[in-house]
Design a protein around this motif. Structure first.
Motif, PDB file in Angstrom:
ATOM      1  N   ASP A  87     107.984  64.228  80.771  1.00  0.00           N
ATOM      2  CA  ASP A  87     107.345  65.375  81.297  1.00  0.00           C
ATOM      3  C   ASP A  87     105.828  65.119  81.382  1.00  0.00           C
ATOM      4  N   LEU A  88     105.214  64.491  80.121  1.00  0.00           N
ATOM      5  CA  LEU A  88     103.789  64.566  80.028  1.00  0.00           C
ATOM      6  C   LEU A  88     103.256  63.523  81.364  1.00  0.00           C
ATOM      7  N   VAL A  89     103.936  62.400  81.498  1.00  0.00           N
ATOM      8  CA  VAL A  89     103.570  61.597  82.525  1.00  0.00           C
ATOM      9  C   VAL A  89     103.712  62.252  83.990  1.00  0.00           C
ATOM     10  N   ARG A  90     104.848  62.931  84.071  1.00  0.00           N
ATOM     11  CA  ARG A  90     104.982  63.606  85.466  1.00  0.00           C
ATOM     12  C   ARG A  90     103.846  64.750  85.593  1.00  0.00           C
ATOM     13  N   TRP A  91     103.721  65.394  84.627  1.00  0.00           N
ATOM     14  CA  TRP A  91     102.519  66.478  84.708  1.00  0.00           C
ATOM     15  C   TRP A  91     101.216  65.847  84.823  1.00  0.00           C
ATOM     16  N   MET A  92     101.064  64.810  84.385  1.00  0.00           N
ATOM     17  CA  MET A  92      99.436  64.132  84.500  1.00  0.00           C
ATOM     18  C   MET A  92      99.497  63.668  85.915  1.00  0.00           C
ATOM     19  N   ARG A  93     100.362  62.975  86.557  1.00  0.00           N
ATOM     20  CA  ARG A  93     100.322  62.442  88.043  1.00  0.00           C
ATOM     21  C   ARG A  93     100.260  63.669  88.897  1.00  0.00           C
ATOM     22  N   ALA A  94     101.082  64.826  88.503  1.00  0.00           N
ATOM     23  CA  ALA A  94     100.745  65.916  89.480  1.00  0.00           C
ATOM     24  C   ALA A  94      99.350  66.485  89.245  1.00  0.00           C
ATOM     25  N   TYR A  95      98.630  66.789  88.166  1.00  0.00           N
ATOM     26  CA  TYR A  95      97.638  67.234  87.783  1.00  0.00           C
ATOM     27  C   TYR A  95      96.480  66.318  88.680  1.00  0.00           C
ATOM     28  N   ASN A  96      96.680  64.926  88.595  1.00  0.00           N
ATOM     29  CA  ASN A  96      95.844  64.116  89.487  1.00  0.00           C
ATOM     30  C   ASN A  96      95.908  64.164  90.720  1.00  0.00           C
ATOM     31  N   GLU A  97      96.874  64.450  91.403  1.00  0.00           N
ATOM     32  CA  GLU A  97      97.049  64.332  92.766  1.00  0.00           C
ATOM     33  C   GLU A  97      95.775  65.018  93.572  1.00  0.00           C
ATOM     34  N   GLY A  98      95.254  64.179  94.322  1.00  0.00           N
ATOM     35  CA  GLY A  98      94.100  64.970  95.153  1.00  0.00           C
ATOM     36  C   GLY A  98      92.914  65.066  94.626  1.00  0.00           C
ATOM     37  N   ARG A  99      92.613  64.808  93.278  1.00  0.00           N
ATOM     38  CA  ARG A  99      91.384  64.916  92.550  1.00  0.00           C
ATOM     39  C   ARG A  99      90.400  63.621  92.859  1.00  0.00           C
ATOM     40  N   PRO A 100      89.341  63.750  92.754  1.00  0.00           N
ATOM     41  CA  PRO A 100      88.431  62.698  92.457  1.00  0.00           C
ATOM     42  C   PRO A 100      88.508  61.832  91.304  1.00  0.00           C
ATOM     43  N   ALA A 101      88.166  60.645  91.392  1.00  0.00           N
ATOM     44  CA  ALA A 101      88.345  59.848  90.138  1.00  0.00           C
ATOM     45  C   ALA A 101      87.586  60.499  89.001  1.00  0.00           C
ATOM     46  N   SER A 102      86.474  60.869  89.068  1.00  0.00           N
ATOM     47  CA  SER A 102      85.747  61.550  87.933  1.00  0.00           C
ATOM     48  C   SER A 102      86.427  62.758  87.323  1.00  0.00           C
ATOM     49  N   GLU A 103      87.468  63.261  88.182  1.00  0.00           N
ATOM     50  CA  GLU A 103      88.413  64.665  87.589  1.00  0.00           C
ATOM     51  C   GLU A 103      89.688  64.178  87.086  1.00  0.00           C
ATOM     52  N   ARG A 104      90.043  62.867  87.153  1.00  0.00           N
ATOM     53  CA  ARG A 104      91.312  62.591  86.890  1.00  0.00           C
ATOM     54  C   ARG A 104      91.413  62.547  85.295  1.00  0.00           C
ATOM     55  N   ILE A 105      92.742  62.838  85.046  1.00  0.00           N
ATOM     56  CA  ILE A 105      93.149  62.746  83.399  1.00  0.00           C
ATOM     57  C   ILE A 105      93.577  61.290  83.207  1.00  0.00           C
ATOM     58  N   ARG A 106      93.429  60.606  81.992  1.00  0.00           N
ATOM     59  CA  ARG A 106      93.670  59.483  81.932  1.00  0.00           C
ATOM     60  C   ARG A 106      94.802  59.299  80.770  1.00  0.00           C
ATOM     61  N   PHE A 107      95.478  58.081  80.568  1.00  0.00           N
ATOM     62  CA  PHE A 107      96.624  57.799  79.564  1.00  0.00           C
ATOM     63  C   PHE A 107      96.155  56.370  78.617  1.00  0.00           C
ATOM     64  N   ALA A 108      96.353  56.435  77.680  1.00  0.00           N
ATOM     65  CA  ALA A 108      96.080  55.216  76.780  1.00  0.00           C
ATOM     66  C   ALA A 108      97.057  55.072  75.772  1.00  0.00           C
ATOM     67  N   GLY A 109      97.494  53.948  75.516  1.00  0.00           N
ATOM     68  CA  GLY A 109      98.305  53.636  74.114  1.00  0.00           C
ATOM     69  C   GLY A 109      96.979  53.076  73.325  1.00  0.00           C
ATOM     70  N   PHE A 110      97.095  53.287  72.045  1.00  0.00           N
ATOM     71  CA  PHE A 110      96.200  52.828  71.268  1.00  0.00           C
ATOM     72  C   PHE A 110      96.534  52.076  70.058  1.00  0.00           C
ATOM     73  N   ASP A 111      97.962  51.824  70.025  1.00  0.00           N
ATOM     74  CA  ASP A 111      98.345  50.693  69.058  1.00  0.00           C
ATOM     75  C   ASP A 111      98.167  49.080  69.532  1.00  0.00           C
ATOM     76  N   GLY A 112      98.356  48.312  68.821  1.00  0.00           N
ATOM     77  CA  GLY A 112      98.534  46.756  69.350  1.00  0.00           C
ATOM     78  C   GLY A 112      99.779  46.595  69.770  1.00  0.00           C
ATOM     79  N   PRO A 113     100.051  45.458  70.405  1.00  0.00           N
ATOM     80  CA  PRO A 113     101.229  45.007  71.105  1.00  0.00           C
ATOM     81  C   PRO A 113     102.117  44.616  69.852  1.00  0.00           C
ATOM     82  N   LEU A 114     102.402  45.289  68.942  1.00  0.00           N
ATOM     83  CA  LEU A 114     103.027  45.281  67.613  1.00  0.00           C
ATOM     84  C   LEU A 114     104.296  46.044  67.568  1.00  0.00           C
TER      85      LEU A 114
END
Length: 384
Positions: A87-114
């Protein structure tokens, strides 16, 4: 925000148990409010930082598909099957649709590949870092060729052997090749640090940030593999400490972008020392939250989550003399508790520690209430 002395660069929301849908659902609700009301633009989860690039590409540009993103963009067995994460990923994609790059929301993992039973090969991070630099600097500046790097790395299976977690002799982390790779990773990182993005466009900065992530991950993984081959009594303390350091470095880099909501286990975000039991004596380490808090001060805020019941896991009504028991007596099903007011009301006394019959749930430590800025309390967690 009224609980906090300053607007944080990193607002950390902890959880005391993984895999319970009610917790990431509350996180999603909070993130939407932070985006719409407070201008937050990034969410960071306790998931593989390199895999997270797949999610970020999808939510910002629509690269790939939702199913592929869920399958390849998360680590840890409960994340990619989580409906709340979907649901989070789907909502973020919908939110970003049509917005300029400076206004888009971003996702990050912050754990190591562990994972708790294995660590990834440093191949992906090292080769990506080398590739970034080889496209931008004179060849004679590179400390090695791509072919030499590949030969030193060898088969990935020797790095990812799960048996190395319990048998240091199975680890490749202290071989001659691994030691040479550590020096090369250090040289490649130093070379990257001499090459700021130029021209300073948003696209160039984006690629530079990714290269910095590859550099942090490569050096962090090689340190981690070195300690997996360690036979000293400090081996496990080194491993959990290095994981915390990798998490902290990723969070500090994300904070450079702007305000970030972070979601992970309470033990990775608290300011006090964390403890884990893995069959032997308890192992203590300073978590990512403790390290980041030392760097950011009031620009880091931590909200711990506490639960009343988790009946489907055998966790019933909390005893009334525990922190959870005191909060359970409140009328609300879910609420945000001001930790300063709570500790002031308790005075010099502290409630008894709660004992959980379920190993996966970690109750609040009443001795460390002042290590959080607030407590999200969920009275009764329904079965998923």
């Amino acid at each position: 925000m009224k609980l906090l002395p300053a607007r944080p660069r990193l607002l950390a929301l902890g959880e005391p148990v993984h895999g319970e849908a009610a917790l990431p659902e509350a996180r999603n609700e909070l993130f939407r409010q932070l985006v719409e009301r407070e201008g937050y633009r990034t969410i960071a989860l306790e998931s593989d930082c390199l895999a997270g690039l797949v999610v970020d590409d999808y939510v910002t540009s629509g690269a790939g598909s939702l199913d592929r993103t869920m399958a390849h963009g998360f680590s840890h067995e409960w994340f990619n099957v989580s409906e709340a994460n979907r649901d989070l990923v789907r909502w973020m994609r919908a939110y970003n649709e049509g917005r300029p790059a400076s206004e888009r929301i971003r996702f990050a993992g912050f754990d190591g590949p562990l994972e708790i039973t294995a660590a990834a090969s440093p191949r992906q991070a090292l080769t990506a870092l080398h590739g970034h630099l080889s496209a931008r600097v004179d060849t004679h500046l590179l400390p090695c060729t791509a072919e030499a790097l590949d030969e030193l790395l060898g088969p990935d299976a020797r790095w990812t052997d799960p048996a190395a977690m319990t048998d240091p002799g199975r680890s490749a982390g202290q071989t001659a090749q691994a030691k040479e790779l550590r020096l090369l990773a250090d040289d490649l990182t130093a070379l990257l640090d001499t090459q700021p993005p130029h021209p300073l466009t948003s696209a160039a900065r984006h690629e530079w940030e990714r290269a910095r992530l590859y550099a942090r991950t490569a050096t962090g993984l090689l340190r981690y593999h070195f300690r997996m081959a360690d036979t000293s009594p400090g081996r496990m303390a080194w491993l959990v400490g290095l994981r915390g350091q990798m998490m902290a470095e990723n969070l500090l880099a994300l904070a450079e972008r702007g305000p970030v909501l972070v979601h992970a286990h309470n033990s990775h975000l608290q300011r006090n020392k964390s403890t884990i039991h893995m069959g032997g004596p308890p192992v203590e380490w300073w978590s990512a939250g403790a390290i980041v808090s030392a760097h950011l001060g009031a620009k880091y805020a931590f909200l711990a989550t506490a639960l009343g019941t988790l009946r489907h896991q055998g966790v019933g009504t909390p005893p009334p003399d525990t922190v959870e028991g005191l909060l359970y007596a409140l009328p609300e099903d879910r609420g945000l508790i001001d930790t300063l007011r709570l500790t002031a009301a308790l005075g010099d006394t502290r409630p008894a520690p709660r004992v959980s019959p379920y190993f996966g749930y970690a109750p609040l430590d009443p001795a460390h209430l002042d290590g959080s800025d607030g407590i999200l309390f969920i009275k009764d967690v329904p079965e998923n």
